[in-house]
Design an enzyme around this catalytic site. Structure first.
Site, PDB file in Angstrom:
ATOM      1  N   CYS A  45       0.839  -1.215   0.000  1.00 15.40           N
ATOM      2  CA  CYS A  45       0.000   0.000   0.000  1.00 15.40           C
ATOM      3  C   CYS A  45       0.868   1.258   0.000  1.00 15.40           C
ATOM      4  O   CYS A  45       0.511   2.264  -0.632  1.00 15.40           O
ATOM      5  CB  CYS A  45      -0.889   0.023   1.229  1.00 15.40           C
ATOM      6  SG  CYS A  45      -1.940  -1.409   1.393  1.00 15.40           S
TER       7      CYS A  45
HETATM    8  C1  BEZ Z   1       0.563  -4.681   1.847  1.00 13.94           C
HETATM    9  O1  BEZ Z   1      -0.008  -3.659   1.545  1.00 13.94           O
HETATM   10  O2  BEZ Z   1       1.781  -4.753   1.829  1.00 13.94           O
HETATM   11  C2  BEZ Z   1      -0.193  -5.898   2.258  1.00 13.94           C
HETATM   12  C3  BEZ Z   1      -1.373  -5.751   2.968  1.00 13.94           C
HETATM   13  C4  BEZ Z   1      -2.067  -6.873   3.368  1.00 13.94           C
HETATM   14  C5  BEZ Z   1      -1.576  -8.134   3.056  1.00 13.94           C
HETATM   15  C6  BEZ Z   1      -0.415  -8.274   2.309  1.00 13.94           C
HETATM   16  C7  BEZ Z   1       0.284  -7.133   1.922  1.00 13.94           C
END
Ligand code: BEZ
Length: 211
Positions: A45
């Protein structure tokens, strides 16, 4: 509630990283991109929000306003935005919706319980100025979105809205487009003076009209 293409995008009021907003008022006459993230302070994100901020001029030139959402608080979002700006060398100035009670996430069906009971998946909606849902894409939490593809779809949607054309597989800005079948072949020259090709009666192409 499930949302389908062509539906009116539901309005909502929400607290965001830039203050309280009414979704429709925020969009005004612009196109909109509304996209969700599983949670703040997560690596994928972080890169996605940085990428979105770095594409600000591309969204602006297409008259698109972007809004992100995650199920954390506005205070959490603000702290995370500092990290995004530091690590991605960006200035995140678009709103990130705070949705701890999942009101907007449920309204837009962004929680897929068999993926996660509590976190949003990576949903993305493109909304036209008349507030219709034009694109829905859903990515898993572990895959960062392709924002070049998002821009490409916006370009295609805006061409369709303005010129009665569709875009072929893997189309890129500047390439030939398809004349929609509601236009009779004999009417093509007056509507598309740059020329056209009739490959089949149902497959007629023309140079991109706005280039
Ligand atoms: C991420 O944004 O890195 C992420 C969020 C939830 C699960 C896996 C990755």
């Amino acid at each position: 509630m499930s949302i389908r293409l062509g539906d009116t995008a539901p309005n909502f009021k929400a607290t965001t990283s830039i203050g309280d907003i009414d979704f429709y008022e925020y969009l005004g006459d612009s196109w909109g991109v509304l996209f969700s993230h599983p949670a703040d302070y997560t690596p994928v994100c972080t890169t996605e929000l940085g990428r979105t901020a770095s594409l600000k001029s591309e969204f602006d030139k297409r008259n698109v306003k972007v809004l992100a959402l995650s199920v954390d608080t506005a205070e959490s979002h603000k702290g995370w935005i500092s990290d995004i700006n530091e690590t991605q060398n960006t200035d995140v100035d678009f709103p990130i919706i705070a949705d701890p009670d999942r009101t907007v996430a449920n309204l837009y069906d962004m929680i897929h319980p068999n993926a996660s009971e509590t976190l949003t998946v990576r949903s993305l909606f493109i909304i036209s100025p008349d507030k219709k849902v034009k694109l829905i894409i859903t990515y898993p939490a572990s895959t960062g979105r392709n924002f070049n593809e998002v821009l490409r779809v916006i370009d295609s949607l805006q061409l369709t809205a303005n010129y009665s054309v569709a875009t072929p597989a893997d189309w890129q800005d500047g390439e030939d487009v398809i004349v929609v079948n509601s236009i009779k072949t004999e009417d093509i020259p007056s509507k598309f003076p740059k020329g056209h090709q009739v490959i089949k009666p149902y497959l007629r192409t023309t140079p991109q009209p706005n280039k």
